[in-house]
Design a protein around this motif. Structure first.
Motif, short mmCIF file in Angstrom:
data_model
loop_
_atom_site.label_atom_id
_atom_site.label_comp_id
_atom_site.label_asym_id
_atom_site.label_seq_id
_atom_site.Cartn_x
_atom_site.Cartn_y
_atom_site.Cartn_z
N ALA A 54 16.28 4.82 -10.65
CA ALA A 54 15.48 6.60 -10.60
C ALA A 54 15.98 7.80 -11.43
O ALA A 54 15.40 8.24 -11.52
N GLN A 55 17.48 7.80 -11.10
CA GLN A 55 17.76 9.28 -11.73
C GLN A 55 18.33 9.24 -13.17
O GLN A 55 17.52 10.01 -13.94
N LEU A 56 17.83 8.01 -13.78
CA LEU A 56 17.39 7.69 -15.59
C LEU A 56 15.89 8.00 -15.81
O LEU A 56 15.91 8.39 -16.46
N GLU A 57 15.28 7.64 -14.64
CA GLU A 57 14.10 8.05 -15.22
C GLU A 57 13.04 9.00 -15.23
O GLU A 57 12.76 9.65 -16.15
N ARG A 58 14.20 10.02 -14.54
CA ARG A 58 14.05 11.59 -14.28
C ARG A 58 14.95 12.29 -15.30
O ARG A 58 13.94 13.50 -16.41
N TYR A 59 16.27 11.61 -16.29
CA TYR A 59 15.95 12.28 -17.32
C TYR A 59 15.83 12.14 -18.54
O TYR A 59 15.59 12.56 -19.35
N LYS A 60 14.63 10.81 -18.82
CA LYS A 60 14.72 11.19 -19.54
C LYS A 60 13.76 12.09 -20.12
O LYS A 60 13.50 12.33 -21.83
N PRO A 61 12.07 12.41 -19.83
CA PRO A 61 11.47 14.11 -19.90
C PRO A 61 12.19 15.34 -20.19
O PRO A 61 12.67 15.81 -21.04
N LEU A 62 13.72 15.29 -18.96
CA LEU A 62 14.26 16.56 -19.71
C LEU A 62 15.22 16.41 -20.92
O LEU A 62 15.30 17.34 -21.52
N GLU B 247 14.33 15.01 -23.13
CA GLU B 247 13.33 15.05 -24.75
C GLU B 247 12.93 16.62 -25.18
O GLU B 247 12.87 17.41 -25.66
N ALA B 248 13.09 17.59 -23.74
CA ALA B 248 12.74 18.42 -23.90
C ALA B 248 13.78 19.24 -23.96
O ALA B 248 13.61 21.17 -23.50
N ASN B 249 14.99 19.06 -23.82
CA ASN B 249 16.37 20.04 -23.70
C ASN B 249 16.74 20.49 -23.07
O ASN B 249 17.91 21.37 -22.87
N ALA B 250 16.12 20.58 -21.69
CA ALA B 250 16.39 20.54 -20.68
C ALA B 250 18.27 20.09 -20.10
O ALA B 250 18.91 20.80 -19.52
N ILE B 251 18.49 19.23 -20.34
CA ILE B 251 20.29 18.88 -20.09
C ILE B 251 20.40 17.88 -21.10
O ILE B 251 19.76 17.53 -22.70
N SER B 252 22.05 18.30 -21.43
CA SER B 252 22.29 17.85 -22.61
C SER B 252 21.96 15.76 -22.45
O SER B 252 22.41 15.61 -21.91
N LYS B 253 22.01 16.03 -23.73
CA LYS B 253 22.03 14.17 -23.96
C LYS B 253 23.29 13.64 -23.65
O LYS B 253 23.35 12.51 -23.51
N GLN B 254 24.57 13.89 -23.13
CA GLN B 254 25.53 13.33 -22.48
C GLN B 254 25.65 12.86 -21.11
O GLN B 254 26.09 11.96 -20.50
N GLU B 255 24.05 14.15 -19.94
CA GLU B 255 24.60 13.75 -18.90
C GLU B 255 23.02 12.51 -19.27
O GLU B 255 23.26 11.70 -17.83
N PHE B 256 22.26 12.18 -19.73
CA PHE B 256 21.57 11.00 -20.01
C PHE B 256 22.40 10.02 -20.58
O PHE B 256 22.00 8.98 -20.01
N VAL B 257 23.51 10.59 -21.60
CA VAL B 257 24.26 8.51 -21.70
C VAL B 257 25.16 8.70 -20.36
O VAL B 257 24.69 6.77 -19.84
N ASN B 258 25.00 9.56 -19.62
CA ASN B 258 26.19 8.67 -18.37
C ASN B 258 24.92 8.21 -17.83
O ASN B 258 25.22 7.36 -17.05
N ALA B 259 23.58 8.74 -17.38
CA ALA B 259 22.54 8.41 -16.34
C ALA B 259 22.77 6.80 -17.11
O ALA B 259 22.35 5.69 -16.02
N GLU B 260 22.18 6.84 -17.89
CA GLU B 260 22.06 5.72 -18.77
C GLU B 260 22.98 4.24 -18.19
O GLU B 260 23.34 3.33 -17.96
N ALA B 261 24.66 4.95 -18.25
CA ALA B 261 25.37 4.21 -18.07
C ALA B 261 25.37 3.51 -16.51
O ALA B 261 26.29 2.61 -16.73
N ALA B 262 25.34 4.64 -15.60
CA ALA B 262 25.32 4.30 -14.77
C ALA B 262 24.46 2.86 -14.62
O ALA B 262 24.63 2.55 -13.74
N TYR B 263 23.31 3.29 -14.31
CA TYR B 263 22.14 2.25 -14.11
C TYR B 263 22.39 0.91 -14.94
O TYR B 263 22.67 -0.21 -14.17
N LYS B 264 23.06 0.85 -16.05
CA LYS B 264 23.42 -0.27 -16.36
C LYS B 264 24.82 -1.52 -15.57
O LYS B 264 24.52 -2.05 -15.56
N GLN B 265 25.50 -0.15 -15.51
CA GLN B 265 27.09 -0.26 -14.84
C GLN B 265 25.83 -1.16 -12.86
O GLN B 265 26.60 -2.12 -12.56
N ALA B 266 25.45 -0.58 -12.89
CA ALA B 266 24.65 -0.31 -11.17
C ALA B 266 23.57 -2.73 -11.65
O ALA B 266 23.86 -3.14 -10.57
N LEU B 267 23.11 -2.59 -12.65
CA LEU B 267 22.43 -3.36 -13.32
C LEU B 267 23.70 -4.81 -13.64
O LEU B 267 23.89 -6.07 -12.60
#
Length: 427
Positions: A141-149, A151-171
């Motif tokens: 859920a967190q990774l899906e929220r960070y995807k549009p953000l 793209e709009a430069n509302a968050i840093s790319k590092q935060e998105f990478v951390n969210a994506e890593a957390a998702y894969k670790q959960a898998l």
């Protein structure tokens, strides 16, 4: 005077008695001579004339055909499949679920081991899996929220990478949790020991209350499949080599064409087992210690009469001889210089013949050379010929195996001798 004449008439002269006695003696001599000229009743003319009667001898007629070369070898019965039942889970044995010596099916429950600890481990693994699955939902859920953000430069790319890593670790945690649950279920399943194969199970090697599987897989019982069974036997390497060489040279042919050779089993009491087996294979190597080649046969055993470890003798037909003749063993005289037989000709004369024999089959010799079809070979009557001069003709009669009704005695031998008192009295 008168009285003297009457006395003379009443007593004739002695000369008359002598003439009468002489006449009676001549008559009796002629009668005996006439009886002597005729043979006694039931007597052969040759015997009456003083000639020796012909002796009857038993013969067999040489008949060629395909003869199987049967070799009898010692062997041992072996189960076709053997499986050891072992405890793969450590614990106290609670219950035995089979009857010793009975037939069991593959997958049938045999033992029950205390599974309380394995049940707890399985529950803990399922709880860990549930926690991993919850973390996966949150990370996704967190990774899906960070995807549009991002793209709009509302968050840093590092935060998105951390969210994506957390998702894969959960898998990965979910996958590990599923594996732990599977492992726990397997260990729990080992607490119920089942039969790996179908067959007959022997005695139980442990009793209820024993600690099993502690440090090693404890043997619990043995299951053997005895229908069909294998019979392992050995043959001399020299005999096997001669057999293969004869087949290669065309002197012999395979017993059953391309099919496996048939096998008969002779039990310890001498009886032949009711089922016929087949030869599976001949080992390619020779035992250096014994010079033997190992062979294996497969024999049906639906009634379970052949038990593993039983000593038997195997009769295997490995090859056949074409146009071979078989003779009873007593018809062949075997010496160091050669094998001979006695041939009875059409004129009743006996001649000796040197032949070449092969293997013995059912108390008969297989003749490879030296005989022709239709020749009469003497089997019985050798002792009778010892009392007669050489060259005496004989009368051949069909030979009968021991135990059958003997041949009738010759008429000349059964008749009384000429001049016997009985015959003279009859005359």
């Amino acid at each position: 005077m008168h009285s003297t004449r009457h006395a003379h008439d009443a007593h004739p002269p002695r000369r008359l008695y002598r003439h009468a006695s002489l006449a009676l003696a001549i008559t009796a001599a002629l009668a005996l001579a006439a009886c002597g000229d005729k043979p006694a009743e039931g007597q052969a003319p040759a015997a009456a004339a003083g000639q020796a009667p012909q002796v009857q001898v038993g013969v067999v007629v040489a008949t060629p055909g395909d003869v199987g070369l049967v070799t009898e070898l010692p062997g041992r019965v072996e189960a076709s499949r053997v499986a050891q039942v072992r405890a793969r889970s450590a614990g106290i044995l609670l219950e035995r679920l089979f009857r010793e010596g009975s037939d069991v099916k593959a997958g049938q429950a045999l033992y029950r081991i205390d599974a309380a600890s394995y049940e707890a481990t399985a529950q803990s693994a399922r709880a860990a899996l549930a926690r991993s699955e919850a973390n996966l939902i949150q990370a996704q859920a967190q990774l899906e929220r960070y995807k549009p953000l991002v793209e709009a430069n509302a968050i840093s790319k590092q935060e998105f990478v951390n969210a994506e890593a957390a998702y894969k670790q959960a898998l990965a945690d979910v996958a590990a949790g599923k594996a732990n649950v599977r492992t726990a279920d397997i260990s729990l399943g080992y607490a119920k020991v089942t039969a790996p194969i179908s067959g007959r199970i022997g005695q139980s090697l442990v009793t209820e209350g024993a600690l099993v599987g502690q440090g090693e897989a404890t043997p619990l019982a043995v299951i053997q499949q005895i229908d069909p069974v294998y019979i392992n036997f050995t043959q001399s390497s020299s005999e096997a080599f001669k057999l293969r060489k004869a087949m290669a040279e065309g002197k012999l042919k395979k017993a059953s064409g391309n099919d496996a050779a048939s096998v008969k089993v002779v039990l310890e009491d001498g009886s032949v087992y009711e089922r016929t087996g087949k030869l599976l294979f001949t080992d390619l190597s020779v035992d250096s210690a014994t010079g033997q080649v190992t062979l294996r046969a497969e024999v049906p055993n639906p009634k379970g009469m052949l038990l593993p470890g039983l000593y038997v003798r195997v009769q295997v037909e490995q090859a056949q001889v074409s146009n071979a003749i078989t003779l009873p063993q007593q018809a062949v005289t075997r010496t160091e210089t050669g094998d001979t037989v006695s041939i009875v000709g059409d004129d009743g004369k006996i001649t000796k013949r040197t032949i070449k024999v092969g293997a013995a089959q059912d108390q008969q010799w297989v003749v490879l050379e030296g005989l022709k079809a239709g020749e009469k070979v003497m089997v019985d009557g050798f002792q009778k010929l010892q009392m007669l001069p050489p060259g005496t003709p004989v009368t051949p009669v069909p030979w009968k195996a021991p135990g059958s009704a003997p041949a009738a005695a010759p008429a000349a031998e059964a008749a009384p001798a000429a001049g016997a008192p009985a015959a003279a009295a009859a005359k």
